[in-house]
Design an enzyme around this catalytic site. Structure first.
Site, PDB file in Angstrom:
ATOM      1  N   SER A 191      -7.515  -7.069   0.458  1.00  0.00           N
ATOM      2  CA  SER A 191      -6.787  -6.976   1.730  1.00  0.00           C
ATOM      3  C   SER A 191      -6.943  -8.242   2.580  1.00  0.00           C
ATOM      4  O   SER A 191      -5.990  -8.743   3.168  1.00  0.00           O
ATOM      5  CB  SER A 191      -7.322  -5.779   2.528  1.00  0.00           C
ATOM      6  OG  SER A 191      -8.722  -5.976   2.793  1.00  0.00           O
ATOM      7  N   TYR A 248      -6.984  -2.838   8.697  1.00  0.00           N
ATOM      8  CA  TYR A 248      -5.540  -3.082   8.596  1.00  0.00           C
ATOM      9  C   TYR A 248      -4.976  -3.548   9.939  1.00  0.00           C
ATOM     10  O   TYR A 248      -4.110  -4.416  10.007  1.00  0.00           O
ATOM     11  CB  TYR A 248      -4.801  -1.809   8.151  1.00  0.00           C
ATOM     12  CG  TYR A 248      -5.156  -1.298   6.771  1.00  0.00           C
ATOM     13  CD1 TYR A 248      -5.983  -2.022   5.911  1.00  0.00           C
ATOM     14  CD2 TYR A 248      -4.663  -0.075   6.312  1.00  0.00           C
ATOM     15  CE1 TYR A 248      -6.322  -1.535   4.656  1.00  0.00           C
ATOM     16  CE2 TYR A 248      -4.978   0.420   5.042  1.00  0.00           C
ATOM     17  CZ  TYR A 248      -5.810  -0.330   4.235  1.00  0.00           C
ATOM     18  OH  TYR A 248      -6.135   0.149   2.980  1.00  0.00           O
ATOM     19  N   SER A 274      -3.444   0.170  -2.221  1.00  0.00           N
ATOM     20  CA  SER A 274      -4.077   0.922  -1.117  1.00  0.00           C
ATOM     21  C   SER A 274      -3.763   0.264   0.225  1.00  0.00           C
ATOM     22  O   SER A 274      -3.395   0.924   1.187  1.00  0.00           O
ATOM     23  CB  SER A 274      -5.594   0.957  -1.315  1.00  0.00           C
ATOM     24  OG  SER A 274      -5.921   1.261  -2.639  1.00  0.00           O
ATOM     25  N   THR A 275      -3.915  -1.066   0.267  1.00  0.00           N
ATOM     26  CA  THR A 275      -3.745  -1.799   1.529  1.00  0.00           C
ATOM     27  C   THR A 275      -2.314  -1.714   2.036  1.00  0.00           C
ATOM     28  O   THR A 275      -2.065  -1.804   3.239  1.00  0.00           O
ATOM     29  CB  THR A 275      -4.168  -3.271   1.336  1.00  0.00           C
ATOM     30  OG1 THR A 275      -5.499  -3.284   0.813  1.00  0.00           O
ATOM     31  CG2 THR A 275      -4.092  -4.078   2.600  1.00  0.00           C
ATOM     32  N   LYS A 289      -8.106  -3.940 -12.611  1.00  0.00           N
ATOM     33  CA  LYS A 289      -8.474  -4.327 -11.251  1.00  0.00           C
ATOM     34  C   LYS A 289      -9.704  -3.481 -10.935  1.00  0.00           C
ATOM     35  O   LYS A 289      -9.605  -2.277 -10.710  1.00  0.00           O
ATOM     36  CB  LYS A 289      -7.350  -4.010 -10.299  1.00  0.00           C
ATOM     37  CG  LYS A 289      -7.660  -4.229  -8.831  1.00  0.00           C
ATOM     38  CD  LYS A 289      -6.354  -4.125  -8.065  1.00  0.00           C
ATOM     39  CE  LYS A 289      -6.563  -4.168  -6.603  1.00  0.00           C
ATOM     40  NZ  LYS A 289      -7.124  -2.926  -6.042  1.00  0.00           N
ATOM     41  N   TYR A 315      -5.691   0.107 -12.369  1.00  0.00           N
ATOM     42  CA  TYR A 315      -6.296  -0.025 -11.035  1.00  0.00           C
ATOM     43  C   TYR A 315      -7.455   0.975 -10.955  1.00  0.00           C
ATOM     44  O   TYR A 315      -7.233   2.178 -10.791  1.00  0.00           O
ATOM     45  CB  TYR A 315      -5.242   0.252  -9.974  1.00  0.00           C
ATOM     46  CG  TYR A 315      -5.700   0.157  -8.533  1.00  0.00           C
ATOM     47  CD1 TYR A 315      -4.829   0.514  -7.513  1.00  0.00           C
ATOM     48  CD2 TYR A 315      -6.971  -0.284  -8.171  1.00  0.00           C
ATOM     49  CE1 TYR A 315      -5.207   0.431  -6.177  1.00  0.00           C
ATOM     50  CE2 TYR A 315      -7.366  -0.370  -6.850  1.00  0.00           C
ATOM     51  CZ  TYR A 315      -6.489  -0.018  -5.855  1.00  0.00           C
ATOM     52  OH  TYR A 315      -6.874  -0.114  -4.532  1.00  0.00           O
ATOM     53  N   ILE A 358      -8.268  -9.396  -6.058  1.00  0.00           N
ATOM     54  CA  ILE A 358      -7.149  -8.721  -5.373  1.00  0.00           C
ATOM     55  C   ILE A 358      -7.748  -8.017  -4.167  1.00  0.00           C
ATOM     56  O   ILE A 358      -8.664  -7.190  -4.324  1.00  0.00           O
ATOM     57  CB  ILE A 358      -6.461  -7.698  -6.293  1.00  0.00           C
ATOM     58  CG1 ILE A 358      -5.885  -8.392  -7.527  1.00  0.00           C
ATOM     59  CG2 ILE A 358      -5.362  -6.946  -5.533  1.00  0.00           C
ATOM     60  CD1 ILE A 358      -5.315  -7.459  -8.579  1.00  0.00           C
ATOM     61  N   GLY A 397     -12.240  -6.359  -6.737  1.00  0.00           N
ATOM     62  CA  GLY A 397     -11.522  -5.823  -5.588  1.00  0.00           C
ATOM     63  C   GLY A 397     -12.291  -5.749  -4.292  1.00  0.00           C
ATOM     64  O   GLY A 397     -11.757  -5.271  -3.297  1.00  0.00           O
TER      65      GLY A 397
HETATM   66  C1  LIG Z   1     -11.233   0.064  -0.667  1.00  0.00           C
HETATM   67  C2  LIG Z   1     -10.383  -1.116  -0.305  1.00  0.00           C
HETATM   68  O1  LIG Z   1      -9.600  -1.083   0.608  1.00  0.00           O
HETATM   69  N1  LIG Z   1     -10.542  -2.206  -1.035  1.00  0.00           N
HETATM   70  C3  LIG Z   1      -9.743  -3.396  -0.803  1.00  0.00           C
HETATM   71  C4  LIG Z   1     -10.638  -4.538  -0.425  1.00  0.00           C
HETATM   72  O2  LIG Z   1      -9.851  -5.720  -0.321  1.00  0.00           O
HETATM   73  C5  LIG Z   1     -11.320  -4.250   0.917  1.00  0.00           C
HETATM   74  O3  LIG Z   1     -10.317  -3.989   1.880  1.00  0.00           O
HETATM   75  C6  LIG Z   1     -12.121  -5.492   1.336  1.00  0.00           C
HETATM   76  O4  LIG Z   1     -13.064  -5.796   0.312  1.00  0.00           O
HETATM   77  C7  LIG Z   1     -12.851  -5.223   2.661  1.00  0.00           C
HETATM   78  O5  LIG Z   1     -13.829  -4.218   2.491  1.00  0.00           O
HETATM   79  C8  LIG Z   1      -8.930  -3.690  -2.047  1.00  0.00           C
HETATM   80  O6  LIG Z   1      -9.723  -3.600  -3.220  1.00  0.00           O
HETATM   81  C9  LIG Z   1      -7.803  -2.709  -2.120  1.00  0.00           C
HETATM   82  C10 LIG Z   1      -6.690  -3.243  -2.917  1.00  0.00           C
HETATM   83  O7  LIG Z   1      -6.808  -4.203  -3.606  1.00  0.00           O
HETATM   84  C11 LIG Z   1      -5.387  -2.585  -2.758  1.00  0.00           C
HETATM   85  O8  LIG Z   1      -4.973  -2.470  -1.612  1.00  0.00           O
HETATM   86  O9  LIG Z   1      -4.774  -2.162  -3.744  1.00  0.00           O
END
Ligand SMILES: CC(=O)N[C@@H]([C@@H](O)[C@H](O)[C@H](O)CO)[C@@H](O)CC(=O)C(=O)O
Length: 293
Positions: free
Chosen positions: A207, A251, A47-48, A164, A136, A205, A188
């Site tokens: 962002s 981001y 996603s990120t 994940k 995922y 895992i 996550g």
């Molecule tokens: C919904 C979302 O973006 N979740 C993020 C989190 O890292 C999130 O950015 C972080 O917890 C801040 O809210 C990750 O789980 C996404 C992720 O691992 C990915 O980009 O695949």
């Protein structure tokens, strides 16, 4: 399997104004993750990475650039999940050829697929390479929620090695780890790392680990050592950082922090995301100086 444990950044991708991936800057993003942020692994095309807005050729080129830039220093997981399962299979094959450590696949979304159809999707991808597959699971964005019974069926599929788990249902998280200790479980939500770590999960895992992995690694170690008071204090410090990042544009701030480290030209997000992030430069510098120095 130890190579698949620890803190993985869901890798941010630097785009140019015309929406193309800037591969020269992408190599720098990888360098920053490994040498500055201190990641133990990288999770690519999730996603990120804004990967669900890319076509398969763009995703394949990212897999190649990251493998070249990482030079075997950290573990690599390639997220190949998408509605075009034939492209998912091509990307999975490429990841195996490039020496990735695992593949991952988001639950198929948009259409209301049945449990049987979703399990068939995972079986098809899992049997296409010899790599372990990490499902995922992100109900918040995919609108797909599994029961424990579905997770049990998923884990029976050959090569499905983990999940994940990007959800706040910690009851199911605990049941997965308690009943399937052999299944790799990654959490996550970076801001709730502590809450998940106490269940003895295998990794994280997210962002924010693109810039703040060292603290996440330390938090995992504190929990594993039973030092919960220090772990709570560290999670509070991490969440002070996450608060301001989320308040300003996740981001954008994270990409700006990396850009500034190498004094690179402007980087962008991919439309339909807000494309021009240069207006976040001052805020990103303040956040970087306050929380990451
Ligand atoms: C919904 C979302 O973006 N979740 C993020 C989190 O890292 C999130 O950015 C972080 O917890 C801040 O809210 C990750 O789980 C996404 C992720 O691992 C990915 O980009 O695949």
């Amino acid at each position: 399997m130890n190579k698949l444990k620890g803190v993985f950044a869901a890798l941010l991708i630097p785009y140019d104004k015309d929406g193309k991936v800037n591969h020269e800057k992408l190599e720098k993003f990888v360098e920053y993750n490994i040498e500055v942020s201190g990641v133990q692994g990288l999770y690519i095309n999730g996603s990120t990475g804004e990967a669900f807005m890319l076509d398969s050729e763009e995703r394949k080129e990212i897999l190649k650039t990251v493998a070249k830039a990482a030079k075997g220093r950290v573990s690599l997981i390639a997220q190949v999940g998408q509605l075009n399962i034939y492209k998912a299979l091509e990307e999975a094959k490429l990841a195996e050829e490039l020496g990735y450590d695992a593949i991952s696949a988001v639950t198929p979304f948009y259409y209301k697929f049945s449990e049987e159809q979703i399990l068939e999707y995972y079986k098809t991808i899992a049997e296409s390479t010899s790599l372990p597959l990490i499902a995922y699971y992100i109900p918040l964005l995919s609108n797909v929620t599994f029961s424990m019974a579905t997770f049990e069926k998923l884990f029976k599929i050959k090569n499905v090695a983990g999940v994940k788990f990007t959800a706040t249902d910690l009851y199911t998280l605990e049941r997965i780890k308690a009943k399937h200790p052999e299944v790799l479980v990654y959490y996550g939500f970076d801001e709730q790392e502590l809450s998940a770590a106490v269940y003895g999960i295998d990794g994280f895992i997210g962002s924010t680990f693109n810039v703040n992995a060292k603290r996440a690694v330390k938090l995992h170690e504190l929990v594993q050592a039973g030092k919960l008071k220090e772990a709570r204090e560290l999670q509070a410090e991490i969440n002070d950082f996450i608060d301001v990042v989320l308040a300003n544009g996740l981001y954008a701030i994270l990409k700006e922090i990396i850009r500034q480290e190498f004094d690179m030209e402007t980087v962008y997000c991919r439309l339909p995301m807000t494309q021009d992030i240069s207006k976040y430069a001052d805020e990103a510098k303040k956040i970087r100086d306050k929380y990451l120095k």
